[in-house]
Design a protein around this motif. Structure first.
Motif, PDB file in Angstrom:
ATOM      1  N   ASP A  20      41.519  34.329  49.545  1.00  0.00           N
ATOM      2  CA  ASP A  20      42.230  34.998  48.785  1.00  0.00           C
ATOM      3  C   ASP A  20      43.887  35.053  49.188  1.00  0.00           C
ATOM      4  OD1 ASP A  20      43.891  36.904  47.538  1.00  0.00           O
ATOM      5  OD2 ASP A  20      41.243  37.253  46.535  1.00  0.00           O
TER       6      ASP A  20
ATOM      7  N   THR B 292      35.797  41.940  52.778  1.00  0.00           N
ATOM      8  CA  THR B 292      35.500  42.075  51.177  1.00  0.00           C
ATOM      9  C   THR B 292      36.108  40.900  50.353  1.00  0.00           C
ATOM     10  OG1 THR B 292      37.704  43.359  51.411  1.00  0.00           O
ATOM     11  CG2 THR B 292      36.055  44.734  51.648  1.00  0.00           C
ATOM     12  N   THR B 293      37.477  40.329  50.088  1.00  0.00           N
ATOM     13  CA  THR B 293      38.101  39.853  49.813  1.00  0.00           C
ATOM     14  C   THR B 293      37.589  37.936  50.106  1.00  0.00           C
ATOM     15  OG1 THR B 293      40.446  39.567  50.397  1.00  0.00           O
ATOM     16  CG2 THR B 293      39.661  41.232  48.998  1.00  0.00           C
TER      17      THR B 293
ATOM     18  N   ASN C 193      34.475  34.559  30.857  1.00  0.00           N
ATOM     19  CA  ASN C 193      34.403  33.713  32.227  1.00  0.00           C
ATOM     20  C   ASN C 193      35.816  34.439  33.246  1.00  0.00           C
ATOM     21  OD1 ASN C 193      34.034  31.802  34.712  1.00  0.00           O
ATOM     22  ND2 ASN C 193      34.925  30.569  33.629  1.00  0.00           N
TER      23      ASN C 193
ATOM     24  N   ALA D 115      37.612  44.570  42.169  1.00  0.00           N
ATOM     25  CA  ALA D 115      35.780  44.932  42.942  1.00  0.00           C
ATOM     26  C   ALA D 115      35.973  44.735  43.744  1.00  0.00           C
ATOM     27  CB  ALA D 115      34.138  44.752  42.214  1.00  0.00           C
ATOM     28  N   ARG D 116      36.198  43.614  44.589  1.00  0.00           N
ATOM     29  CA  ARG D 116      36.745  42.741  45.540  1.00  0.00           C
ATOM     30  C   ARG D 116      38.460  43.881  46.374  1.00  0.00           C
ATOM     31  NH1 ARG D 116      35.773  37.735  44.014  1.00  0.00           N
ATOM     32  NH2 ARG D 116      37.983  37.491  44.564  1.00  0.00           N
TER      33      ARG D 116
ATOM     34  N   GLU E  50      37.250  41.060  36.994  1.00  0.00           N
ATOM     35  CA  GLU E  50      36.615  41.673  36.873  1.00  0.00           C
ATOM     36  C   GLU E  50      36.215  41.469  38.280  1.00  0.00           C
ATOM     37  OE1 GLU E  50      33.627  41.952  33.776  1.00  0.00           O
ATOM     38  OE2 GLU E  50      35.495  43.354  32.347  1.00  0.00           O
ATOM     39  N   GLU E  51      35.437  40.846  39.261  1.00  0.00           N
ATOM     40  CA  GLU E  51      35.089  40.480  40.066  1.00  0.00           C
ATOM     41  C   GLU E  51      36.042  40.624  41.386  1.00  0.00           C
ATOM     42  OE1 GLU E  51      33.049  36.606  40.123  1.00  0.00           O
ATOM     43  OE2 GLU E  51      31.657  37.917  39.327  1.00  0.00           O
ATOM     44  N   ASN E  52      37.393  39.765  40.788  1.00  0.00           N
ATOM     45  CA  ASN E  52      38.364  40.047  41.739  1.00  0.00           C
ATOM     46  C   ASN E  52      38.924  41.363  42.229  1.00  0.00           C
ATOM     47  OD1 ASN E  52      39.090  37.838  42.374  1.00  0.00           O
ATOM     48  ND2 ASN E  52      40.304  37.252  40.912  1.00  0.00           N
TER      49      ASN E  52
ATOM     50  N   LYS F 238      35.008  37.993  33.132  1.00  0.00           N
ATOM     51  CA  LYS F 238      34.348  38.108  34.426  1.00  0.00           C
ATOM     52  C   LYS F 238      34.801  37.866  35.961  1.00  0.00           C
ATOM     53  CE  LYS F 238      29.575  36.285  36.514  1.00  0.00           C
ATOM     54  NZ  LYS F 238      28.828  35.190  36.371  1.00  0.00           N
ATOM     55  N   ARG F 239      35.749  37.237  36.157  1.00  0.00           N
ATOM     56  CA  ARG F 239      36.449  36.715  37.559  1.00  0.00           C
ATOM     57  C   ARG F 239      37.816  38.162  37.680  1.00  0.00           C
ATOM     58  NH1 ARG F 239      38.259  30.367  37.461  1.00  0.00           N
ATOM     59  NH2 ARG F 239      39.701  31.520  35.746  1.00  0.00           N
TER      60      ARG F 239
END
Length: 177
Positions: free
Chosen positions: A105, A100-101, A14, A24-25, A20-22, A17-18
């Motif tokens: 954030d 985007t983010t 988890n 990417a953003r 990697e998502e951050n 994954k977070r």
């Protein structure tokens, strides 16, 4: 024990994954800002500047109509326009961050705050006071001035021969010897 290992693996998955998502953003934010620029133009249209998203001057256009202005005025106008353009960068960054983010954030919000401190709003425009030039210089052949004359020194007094011959013309001696 197997449940705690499976739970730990799920927790790590988890987090990964977070992250990697951050990532990417943030990469999308960086990509979006990479191509951004801001252009500002003077009221009379004689000067135009463009700065990139880092605040660096990328283009400067000075129209022929600026030829009648004093260079001090043109250079001050260029600097004012660069400051105005740079002051718009945090706004662009905020817009790109929203797209985007997201607005929640904290790291992206800190980036915008940093940009606002780096590129503050310029002072209100005031007409700069430039002293009037002493005279206009034109670098044309007909306007050349002669060089200043060398200081004149009086000629030396005439030399007199010993013996007091007054008939001599003071040429330093007789012509025929």
């Amino acid at each position: 024990m197997p449940d705690s290992i499976d739970a730990s693996d799920a927790l790590i998955d988890n987090w990964t994954k977070r992250l990697e998502e951050n990532a990417a953003r943030y990469q999308a934010l960086a990509d979006r800002m990479q191509g951004q620029s801001v252009t500002e133009r003077s009221k009379d249209g004689s000067v135009q500047v463009t700065v990139d998203s880092r605040g660096l001057l990328k283009n400067l256009v000075i129209a022929e109509s600026a030829a009648g202005k004093r260079m001090a005025e043109v250079s001050a106008q260029v600097m004012q326009l660069v400051q105005r353009a740079q002051a718009r960068i945090p706004e662009l960054l905020q817009q790109a961050m929203t797209e985007t983010t997201g607005t929640g954030d904290q790291a992206a919000a800190e980036i915008v705050r940093e940009a606002q401190s780096t590129f503050p709003q310029p002072p209100p425009e005031a007409e700069p006071a430039f002293p009037e030039p002493d005279r206009v210089r034109r670098f044309l052949p007909e306007d050349t001035e002669p060089p200043p004359a060398a200081p004149r020194t009086p000629p030396p007094p005439p030399r007199r021969r010993p013996g007091g011959d007054e008939d001599d013309d003071d040429f330093g001696g007789p012509i025929l010897s």
